[in-house]
Design a protein around this motif. Sequence first.
Motif, PDB file in Angstrom:
ATOM      1  N   ALA A 148       0.835  -1.325  -0.119  1.00  8.40           N
ATOM      2  CA  ALA A 148      -0.087   0.064   0.118  1.00  8.40           C
ATOM      3  C   ALA A 148       0.778   1.304   0.165  1.00  8.40           C
ATOM      4  N   LYS A 149       0.306   2.305  -1.010  1.00  8.41           N
ATOM      5  CA  LYS A 149       1.045   3.532  -0.768  1.00  8.41           C
ATOM      6  C   LYS A 149       0.730   4.621  -0.014  1.00  8.41           C
ATOM      7  N   ASN A 150      -0.471   4.372   0.732  1.00  7.97           N
ATOM      8  CA  ASN A 150      -0.888   5.205   1.446  1.00  7.97           C
ATOM      9  C   ASN A 150      -1.903   4.627   2.604  1.00  7.97           C
ATOM     10  N   ASP A 151      -2.175   5.414   3.704  1.00  9.16           N
ATOM     11  CA  ASP A 151      -3.076   4.676   4.756  1.00  9.16           C
ATOM     12  C   ASP A 151      -4.327   4.488   4.446  1.00  9.16           C
ATOM     13  N   LYS A 152      -5.310   5.064   3.501  1.00 12.20           N
ATOM     14  CA  LYS A 152      -6.437   4.760   3.111  1.00 12.20           C
ATOM     15  C   LYS A 152      -6.573   3.512   2.353  1.00 12.20           C
ATOM     16  N   SER A 153      -5.498   3.196   1.438  1.00 17.87           N
ATOM     17  CA  SER A 153      -5.461   1.987   0.537  1.00 17.87           C
ATOM     18  C   SER A 153      -5.087   0.715   1.359  1.00 17.87           C
ATOM     19  N   HIS A 154      -4.092   1.185   2.526  1.00 16.97           N
ATOM     20  CA  HIS A 154      -3.838   0.196   3.501  1.00 16.97           C
ATOM     21  C   HIS A 154      -4.734  -0.501   4.409  1.00 16.97           C
ATOM     22  N   ASN A 155      -5.623   0.358   4.635  1.00 13.26           N
ATOM     23  CA  ASN A 155      -6.675   0.184   5.636  1.00 13.26           C
ATOM     24  C   ASN A 155      -8.045  -0.726   4.909  1.00 13.26           C
ATOM     25  N   LYS A 156      -8.110  -0.287   3.538  1.00 13.02           N
ATOM     26  CA  LYS A 156      -9.111  -0.939   2.695  1.00 13.02           C
ATOM     27  C   LYS A 156      -8.610  -2.512   2.345  1.00 13.02           C
ATOM     28  N   LEU A 157      -7.350  -2.524   1.966  1.00 11.96           N
ATOM     29  CA  LEU A 157      -6.674  -3.738   1.651  1.00 11.96           C
ATOM     30  C   LEU A 157      -6.832  -4.791   3.017  1.00 11.96           C
ATOM     31  N   ALA A 158      -6.260  -4.296   3.955  1.00 13.82           N
ATOM     32  CA  ALA A 158      -6.291  -5.146   5.305  1.00 13.82           C
ATOM     33  C   ALA A 158      -7.953  -5.451   5.682  1.00 13.82           C
ATOM     34  N   GLU A 159      -8.782  -4.590   5.341  1.00 15.61           N
ATOM     35  CA  GLU A 159     -10.276  -5.157   5.553  1.00 15.61           C
ATOM     36  C   GLU A 159     -10.531  -6.329   4.781  1.00 15.61           C
ATOM     37  N   SER A 165     -12.034 -11.857   1.621  1.00 20.71           N
ATOM     38  CA  SER A 165     -12.544 -11.522   0.323  1.00 20.71           C
ATOM     39  C   SER A 165     -11.119 -11.484  -0.564  1.00 20.71           C
ATOM     40  N   MET A 166      -9.834 -11.329  -0.180  1.00 23.22           N
ATOM     41  CA  MET A 166      -8.938 -11.414  -1.126  1.00 23.22           C
ATOM     42  C   MET A 166      -8.431 -12.698  -1.724  1.00 23.22           C
ATOM     43  N   THR A 167      -8.237 -12.495  -3.014  1.00 29.13           N
ATOM     44  CA  THR A 167      -7.885 -13.847  -3.706  1.00 29.13           C
ATOM     45  C   THR A 167      -6.540 -14.134  -3.311  1.00 29.13           C
ATOM     46  N   GLN A 265      11.129 -24.194   0.815  1.00 28.45           N
ATOM     47  CA  GLN A 265      10.044 -24.810   0.116  1.00 28.45           C
ATOM     48  C   GLN A 265       9.588 -24.604  -1.150  1.00 28.45           C
ATOM     49  N   MET A 266       8.904 -25.355  -1.860  1.00 25.27           N
ATOM     50  CA  MET A 266       8.608 -25.255  -3.278  1.00 25.27           C
ATOM     51  C   MET A 266       6.971 -24.747  -2.990  1.00 25.27           C
ATOM     52  N   LEU A 267       7.294 -23.594  -2.861  1.00 25.19           N
ATOM     53  CA  LEU A 267       5.780 -22.821  -2.785  1.00 25.19           C
ATOM     54  C   LEU A 267       5.800 -21.237  -3.193  1.00 25.19           C
ATOM     55  N   HIS A 268       4.863 -21.288  -4.343  1.00 27.64           N
ATOM     56  CA  HIS A 268       4.850 -19.703  -5.017  1.00 27.64           C
ATOM     57  C   HIS A 268       3.515 -19.169  -5.072  1.00 27.64           C
ATOM     58  N   ALA A 269       3.475 -17.997  -4.780  1.00 23.92           N
ATOM     59  CA  ALA A 269       2.211 -17.367  -4.530  1.00 23.92           C
ATOM     60  C   ALA A 269       1.860 -16.664  -6.017  1.00 23.92           C
ATOM     61  N   LYS A 270       0.875 -17.481  -6.662  1.00 19.40           N
ATOM     62  CA  LYS A 270       0.788 -17.574  -7.977  1.00 19.40           C
ATOM     63  C   LYS A 270      -0.283 -16.475  -8.328  1.00 19.40           C
ATOM     64  N   LYS A 271      -1.333 -16.202  -7.568  1.00 21.44           N
ATOM     65  CA  LYS A 271      -2.327 -15.305  -8.008  1.00 21.44           C
ATOM     66  C   LYS A 271      -2.754 -14.794  -6.896  1.00 21.44           C
ATOM     67  N   LEU A 272      -3.145 -13.206  -6.972  1.00 26.54           N
ATOM     68  CA  LEU A 272      -3.613 -12.236  -6.069  1.00 26.54           C
ATOM     69  C   LEU A 272      -4.592 -11.309  -6.556  1.00 26.54           C
ATOM     70  N   GLY A 273      -5.770 -11.346  -5.938  1.00 24.47           N
ATOM     71  CA  GLY A 273      -6.821 -10.643  -6.490  1.00 24.47           C
ATOM     72  C   GLY A 273      -7.604  -9.746  -5.421  1.00 24.47           C
ATOM     73  N   PHE A 274      -7.870  -8.647  -5.615  1.00 23.96           N
ATOM     74  CA  PHE A 274      -8.513  -7.566  -4.508  1.00 23.96           C
ATOM     75  C   PHE A 274      -9.361  -6.607  -5.189  1.00 23.96           C
ATOM     76  N   ILE A 275     -10.008  -6.071  -4.414  1.00 24.87           N
ATOM     77  CA  ILE A 275     -11.021  -4.806  -4.953  1.00 24.87           C
ATOM     78  C   ILE A 275      -9.959  -3.645  -4.578  1.00 24.87           C
ATOM     79  N   HIS A 276      -9.741  -2.785  -5.849  1.00 25.99           N
ATOM     80  CA  HIS A 276      -8.955  -1.776  -5.790  1.00 25.99           C
ATOM     81  C   HIS A 276      -9.470  -0.539  -4.795  1.00 25.99           C
ATOM     82  N   PRO A 277      -8.633  -0.142  -4.012  1.00 28.51           N
ATOM     83  CA  PRO A 277      -8.956   0.852  -3.020  1.00 28.51           C
ATOM     84  C   PRO A 277      -9.629   2.113  -3.405  1.00 28.51           C
ATOM     85  N   SER A 278      -9.419   2.450  -4.769  1.00 27.61           N
ATOM     86  CA  SER A 278     -10.020   3.772  -5.258  1.00 27.61           C
ATOM     87  C   SER A 278     -11.096   3.480  -6.205  1.00 27.61           C
TER      88      SER A 278
END
Length: 305
Positions: A148-159, A165-167, A265-278
């Motif tokens: 997150a580049k700002n606190d507003k975005s951080h709070n929305k992503l953390a929620e 709900s984050m993929t 370990q053989m573990l890779h974070a392949k996919k990430l999805g979220f609602i854009h904070p703005s």
Amino acid sequence: METREFIIDENSVNTRLDLFLSERMEDKSRSYIQGLIEKSQVKVNGILKKSNYKLKIKDKILITIPDPVGLDIEPEDIPLDIVYEDSDVIVVNKPQGMVVHPASGVYTGTLVNALLNHCSDLSGINGVTRPGIVHRIDKDTSGILVVAKNDKSHNKLAEQLKDHSMTRAYTALVEGILKEDEGTIDKPLGRHPVERIKISVIKDGKRAVTHYRVLERFKSNTLVECVLETGRTHQIRVHMAYIGHPLVGDPVYGYKKQKFNLNGQMLHAKKLGFIHPSTNEYIEFTSDLPDYFKKVLNVLKNELK
């Protein structure tokens, strides 16, 4: 300064004060919590107690967490694999072997050091050592995460993390052959009662849910996709080990004798999805498997010929 409060229920009676807090406050180490207790920052029913105090039903614990002491976290010119960037977020592809943020004994070479060199506008919610960091992946896990580049975005992503709900989908190579094509592991996780560097399935731990799906079977290994419903520390590694299929190369939960010369370990974070904070629109990103992962898979595929 931050305060946290806990009320003890019957499941935690007779648990040591420091052990209880280390299990409930996953972002703080047990030694850090013991330091807070020694510095009179923890009270039980308004009274100072020692770390070995055994909790009683309905005890009220109040913790005061002081503001982080400023550290000289220096920007470092470390290459970043940026998948996406705008004024609110940066999505990066972290290589295996890189620590996400500075911690005790590790103040250089982290993702945060690299990010500070790339840009100065990161959220300050997590203090000076973890600017912008909304979620983490282990040092030896590669793959994608959002900053997150700002606190507003951080709070929305953390929620979104909090309400699940984050993929977050991972590709993992495990030991043995999974018989079922898919399944769900719903087992609570917490600090191992003896080996404190480990997480384990424990009765009074925090709920943890991992959904898995077989992608490919080899001679003695299985490639799986793991989707996190919750995001506990070491969740996939512990859950897969719990059902008898630890991750290949895992130095903590895996087999002592390893077939491949791996760095983790053989573990890779392949996919990430979220609602854009703005924009409030859902966006999703994927990351290719790293070369070391592909090489191991090629060896396994050749064994089937």
